[in-house]
Design an enzyme around this catalytic site. Structure first.
Site, PDB file in Angstrom:
ATOM      1  N   GLU A  93      56.648  24.947  36.488  1.00 36.32           N
ATOM      2  CA  GLU A  93      55.429  25.980  37.234  1.00 36.32           C
ATOM      3  C   GLU A  93      54.260  26.240  36.700  1.00 36.32           C
ATOM      4  O   GLU A  93      53.473  27.152  36.795  1.00 36.32           O
ATOM      5  CB  GLU A  93      56.386  27.221  38.039  1.00 36.32           C
TER       6      GLU A  93
ATOM      7  N   CYS B  22      27.129  47.482  39.374  1.00 33.24           N
ATOM      8  CA  CYS B  22      27.520  49.125  38.950  1.00 33.24           C
ATOM      9  C   CYS B  22      28.425  49.221  37.532  1.00 33.24           C
ATOM     10  O   CYS B  22      29.799  50.413  37.680  1.00 33.24           O
ATOM     11  CB  CYS B  22      26.722  50.419  39.608  1.00 33.24           C
ATOM     12  N   GLU B  23      28.539  48.849  36.390  1.00 33.37           N
ATOM     13  CA  GLU B  23      29.181  48.933  35.307  1.00 33.37           C
ATOM     14  C   GLU B  23      29.343  48.430  34.219  1.00 33.37           C
ATOM     15  O   GLU B  23      28.731  47.618  34.328  1.00 33.37           O
ATOM     16  CB  GLU B  23      31.083  48.254  35.897  1.00 33.37           C
TER      17      GLU B  23
END
Ligand code: LLP
Length: 420
Positions: free
Chosen positions: A274, A342-343
């Site tokens: 997978e 805004c970080e």
């Protein structure tokens, strides 16, 4: 030509200039190379040829319809972990027998949807889930084909701690010491056919020892389950194949293939794998425009129109992604490449050595085809960006840019107020 390369100075995806694409679709935009996806599928398929096998691409890495269709045409199945992913897989033309359904917190309706679709396996992660699958299968009057997702409790020291999953005490899977007992419960339930054992020990695994140790435990467990009467026919060794993000080597597919095919052959079972990242990471680049160049203190910032809302990996995992200019590079500078959100944690790269970059220039953030777009968000009310698929010298917009209207589509400006 596969993937991304420079032709006459300008960065191209296969035979198409990235600049031409973004002139049409704007920035930011994700661009994927169909050729890379196909090539990686072919190479992994060949590496597994020593055993009967099926590749089930882990759709969580990149669920874009265009990419899914490339993989389906190549012969891949899929691994899904939610009703939404199941829906996407069915829409892209996968049939029940092509689909594995996993996930640590499946809801009742999702289990029902998977059973109605006739998935090849539901990989269950606990006894409680097994009983729930059995109850729903009884209601639907079907036999659920089930795998036990086992936590083999191996050492996954080299994966980032957020993406290691197969160590003792992790939330995923049935602890290996309890798996036989859960298997006995499966055998006692009339609507369950226990067809598989499964593991997924982590992502971006740079050593294959966890596969060796883990599949060894799965083989041992399967033999015991068979002795108790379980018709185990699949060994699912999960995903986790690494890709180079910086200067690392490509994984040794031959070595990986030998470990997992040996295990399947020792058991006389069909091998299922997978991987997600392996097929799509290098196939994708995020193209972004530099809006401003800002000098503050000792630092230079390149403020771009893409950030953590489009590509969360740098701020979430401290992940490294190579960045190139679309135009021919000249000169040198060091900068923080940041987004508009805004970080302070909103960055694509910190203290990165780059060619000289002026405002208005275009950058390609590489190896972002996996866990890029799928982890994007609407934070700061930012519409999702378009996805483009390139195949040879042609390209198609396979997923359009969201509009402001899409942001508020589900809002009801005058909702009905109720008391119950
Ligand atoms: N199977 C299961 C059960 C999984 O949980 C995963 C990934 C895969 C297969 C595919 O793993 P891969 O081959 O892609 O490593 N967002 C993170 C990666 C999270 C992986 C979660 N599970 C990142 O950006 O690195």
């Amino acid at each position: 030509m596969l993937g991304f390369s420079r032709i006459d100075g300008g960065l191209h995806c296969e035979g198409v200039a990235l600049e031409g694409i973004v002139r049409e679709v704007g920035t930011p935009a994700y661009v994927y190379s169909a050729g890379v996806v196909r090539d990686r599928y072919t190479r992994l398929d060949a590496a597994l040829s020593a055993a009967p096998h099926r590749i089930h691409y882990s759709l969580k890495a990149n669920a874009c319809r265009g990419v899914l269709e490339v993989l389906r045409a190549a012969g891949s199945g899929v691994d899904v972990v939610s009703g939404g992913e199941l829906f996407r897989a069915l829409r892209a033309g996968f049939r029940g027998e092509d689909i594995l359904f996993g996930g640590v917190g499946k809801q009742e309706h999702e289990i029902r949807e998977a059973l109605v679709a006739g998935v090849k396996l539901i990989n269950v992660e606990s006894e409680a889930e097994l009983r729930l699958v059995s109850r729903i299968a009884a209601e639907l009057q079907v036999i659920a084909s089930v795998g036990l997702r086992v936590n083999p409790e191996v050492d996954v020291a080299n994966a980032h701690r957020y993406i290691a999953t197969g160590e003792r005490g992790h939330k995923f899977g049935i602890p290996v010491g309890e798996a036989e007992a859960v298997g006995a419960v499966a055998l006692s339930l009339p609507n369950i056919a226990l067809h598989a054992v499964d593991m997924h020990v982590g992502s971006q695994l740079s050593s294959f020892e966890a596969y060796r140790a883990g599949t060894g435990r799965l083989v041992e467990l399967s033999l015991a389950l068979r002795k108790a009467g379980a018709p185990i026919k699949y060994l699912d060794s999960g995903g986790g194949l690494p890709v180079p993000y910086a200067e690392e080597e490509e994984p040794d597919l031959g070595a990986y293939g030998r470990i997992v095919t040996d295990a399947a052959n020792a058991l006389g079972a069909e091998l299922l794998v997978e991987p997600g990242r392996f097929f799509v990471a290098a196939a994708g680049a995020l193209v972004t425009r530099v809006l401003y160049r800002k000098e503050t203190g000792h630092k230079t910032y390149l403020v771009c129109d893409a950030g953590m809302t489009e590509l969360l990996r740098p701020s979430h995992y401290d992940a490294f992604h190579r960045i190139e200019t679309l135009a021919a590079p000249h000169g040198a500078m060091v900068a923080d490449v940041v987004g508009p959100v805004c970080e302070s944690g909103d960055f694509l790269a910190l203290d990165r050595a780059l060619p000289e970059v002026a405002p208005g220039e275009l950058l390609a953030v590489h190896t972002t085809g996996a866990y890029g777009y799928v982890m994007s968000s609407h934070y700061n009310a930012r519409p999702r960006v378009p996805e483009v698929l390139v195949d040879g010298d042609r390209w198609a917009l396979v997923s359009a840019r969201e509009t402001y209207a899409d942001l508020v589509r589900l809002e009801d400006p005058s909702p009905e107020w109720r008391t119950t």
